[in-house]
Enzyme design. Structure first.
Site, short mmCIF file in Angstrom:
data_model
loop_
_atom_site.label_atom_id
_atom_site.label_comp_id
_atom_site.label_asym_id
_atom_site.label_seq_id
_atom_site.Cartn_x
_atom_site.Cartn_y
_atom_site.Cartn_z
N TRP A 141 0.83 -1.22 0.00
CA TRP A 141 0.00 0.00 0.00
C TRP A 141 0.85 1.26 0.00
O TRP A 141 0.53 2.24 -0.66
CB TRP A 141 -0.98 -0.02 1.17
CG TRP A 141 -1.94 -1.16 1.07
CD1 TRP A 141 -2.02 -2.25 1.89
CD2 TRP A 141 -2.95 -1.37 0.04
NE1 TRP A 141 -3.00 -3.11 1.45
CE2 TRP A 141 -3.58 -2.60 0.33
CE3 TRP A 141 -3.35 -0.64 -1.07
CZ2 TRP A 141 -4.62 -3.11 -0.47
CZ3 TRP A 141 -4.38 -1.14 -1.86
CH2 TRP A 141 -5.00 -2.36 -1.56
N LYS A 193 -11.95 -2.42 6.63
CA LYS A 193 -11.13 -3.33 7.43
C LYS A 193 -11.60 -3.33 8.88
O LYS A 193 -11.93 -4.35 9.43
CB LYS A 193 -9.64 -2.93 7.40
CG LYS A 193 -8.92 -2.75 6.06
CD LYS A 193 -9.27 -3.66 4.97
CE LYS A 193 -8.51 -3.65 3.67
NZ LYS A 193 -7.64 -2.60 3.28
N ASP A 198 -1.76 6.30 6.54
CA ASP A 198 -2.79 5.39 6.03
C ASP A 198 -3.04 4.38 7.15
O ASP A 198 -2.21 3.52 7.41
CB ASP A 198 -2.28 4.70 4.76
CG ASP A 198 -3.25 3.65 4.22
OD1 ASP A 198 -4.30 3.43 4.86
OD2 ASP A 198 -2.94 3.06 3.17
C1 LIG Z 1 -7.13 -2.10 1.95
C2 LIG Z 1 -6.11 -1.05 2.07
C3 LIG Z 1 -6.06 0.05 1.18
C4 LIG Z 1 -7.00 0.17 0.00
O1 LIG Z 1 -8.22 0.59 0.43
P1 LIG Z 1 -9.39 0.94 -0.63
O2 LIG Z 1 -10.43 1.53 0.28
O3 LIG Z 1 -9.79 -0.36 -1.24
O4 LIG Z 1 -8.86 1.89 -1.61
C5 LIG Z 1 -5.10 1.01 1.39
N1 LIG Z 1 -4.25 0.94 2.42
C6 LIG Z 1 -4.25 -0.10 3.29
C7 LIG Z 1 -3.28 -0.12 4.42
C8 LIG Z 1 -5.20 -1.11 3.14
O5 LIG Z 1 -5.22 -2.13 4.02
#
Ligand SMILES: *Cc1c(COP(=O)(O)O)cnc(C)c1O
Length: 362
Positions: free
Chosen positions: A104, A197, A173
């Site tokens: 990511w 998540k 993030d």
């Molecule tokens: C799942 C995930 C993403 C992507 O998220 P989307 O909402 O599908 O764009 C980005 N960063 C991390 C750390 C993730 O676990």
């Protein structure tokens, strides 16, 4: 008869608290006496106003955010933030630092580069397939922000402590560990997390943003891509993802009122992680892929002695009502995602299954 529920170790979309699902079911046909479901109500109604304001208020309480912070609910997922962040904050002449700790982070870096922004990758753990969180990083003093990925969903690593970047705001993030533990939010200029998540259904991304960063937003950006558009309209410049925000609000209520806050949640998450890592450490059959000091308390990644055994493990787990244990398609192996809504009981059941599987297959 109550519906069959499995032990859910999916990485995302992932498990939600059962009590939240039941609450949604209970009020689905008639939301708060409106005679409509939440998916049929105007986002400009008093009913939805209450939902979004509660979601914001709970987030501010849980993270002890002061008045400088806005809590937004945006679309486009965390992936959209990979682009919005450099677009909004990196005007001509500005630079940012990125730490590359996995899939990511790599995507976030790629988006900034596509936009032609000047960024520095100040540290990376790619040399060992992202099995660790880099230490002793030299950050750039004049950087506009430092971007990190707090939990690496695919590689199974997590920042145990957040780095000290002095006066440079941190941007994180937190898609896969938001609301899993308390931390000092005042060091962050921006936090973002796709909901699917650890806080709700897919379709919404939470963005927490501090007002000093808003001053940098250029008015040359398309309206929807400017953070100020959304802070000025309480996330309702256009129609927001109402159902996802509503569910997230219920998850946050569960966190505050049933779990008892982030300290309690962190304790439970630690217990869950200790159970499963305890087994990995005492076994030569299962091998954790992350360095011990960088282990994620949300996504436990491990290998078995062969790919055939890994396939058999995932299949047998499924026939024992345990789902989602296959590793990400890009890395293989196995992964147990043990987010907030996955109970200690579920993790204990998984560990018991793993012991039996080892006995029968070692
Ligand atoms: C799942 C995930 C993403 C992507 O998220 P989307 O909402 O599908 O764009 C980005 N960063 C991390 C750390 C993730 O676990």
């Amino acid at each position: 008869m109550s519906p069959k529920r499995i032990y859910n170790f999916n990485a995302g979309p992932a498990a939600l608290p059962l009590s939240v699902l039941e609450e949604i079911q209970k009020e689905f046909l008639d939301f708060k006496g409106s005679g409509m479901s939440i998916t049929e109500i105007s986002h400009r109604s008093k009913w939805f106003d209450e939902v979004i304001n509660e979601a914001v208020a709970r987030t501010k309480r849980l993270f002890k955010l002061d008045d400088r912070y806005s809590v937004l609910f945006l679309q486009g997922g965390a992936s959209m933030q990979f682009a919005m962040i450099p677009m909004n904050f990196l005007a001509e002449g500005r630079t940012a630092d990125y730490v590359n700790t996995g899939t990511w982070s790599t995507k976030a870096i790629k988006e900034a580069k596509i936009l032609g922004k000047k960024i520095t990758v100040v540290a990376s753990s790619e040399d060992r397939n992202f099995a660790y969180i880099p230490k002793n990083i030299n950050y750039t003093a004049e950087a506009t922000y430092v971007h990190i990925t707090s939990n690496n969903t695919i590689k199974g690593t997590q920042w145990a402590q957040f780095p000290d970047t002095g006066n440079v705001p941190l941007i994180a993030d937190m898609s896969s560990d938001i609301f899993s533990r308390p931390f000092d939010a005042s060091r962050f200029g921006l936090i973002y997390a796709g909901a699917q998540k650890n806080m709700g259904p897919a379709g919404v991304c939470m963005v927490i943003i501090r007002d000093d960063l808003l001053k940098m937003v250029p008015d040359t950006l398309p309206t929807m891509l400017r953070y100020t558009t959304h802070t000025e309209k309480n996330s309702m410049f256009n129609t927001p993802p109402c159902f996802s925000i509503y569910t997230a609000q219920l998850v946050l209520k569960w966190l505050e009122e049933t779990v008892g806050g982030l300290d309690k949640m962190a304790q439970i998450n630690q217990q869950k992680a200790d159970l499963i890592y305890g087994l990995l450490d005492s076994s030569t059959f299962y091998n954790g892929t992350a360095d011990v000091d960088s282990r994620s308390r949300m996504n436990v990644t491990f290998r078995l002695p062969s790919e055939d055994l890994e396939k058999k493990f995932v299949a047998e787990a499924a026939s024992n009502d345990m789902g989602g244990l296959k590793g990400h398609r890009s890395v293989g192996g196995c992964r147990a995602s043990i987010y907030n809504a996955t109970s200690l009981e579920a993790v204990a059941a998984l560990v018991a299954f793993m012991k039996t599987f080892e006995r029968n297959n070692a």
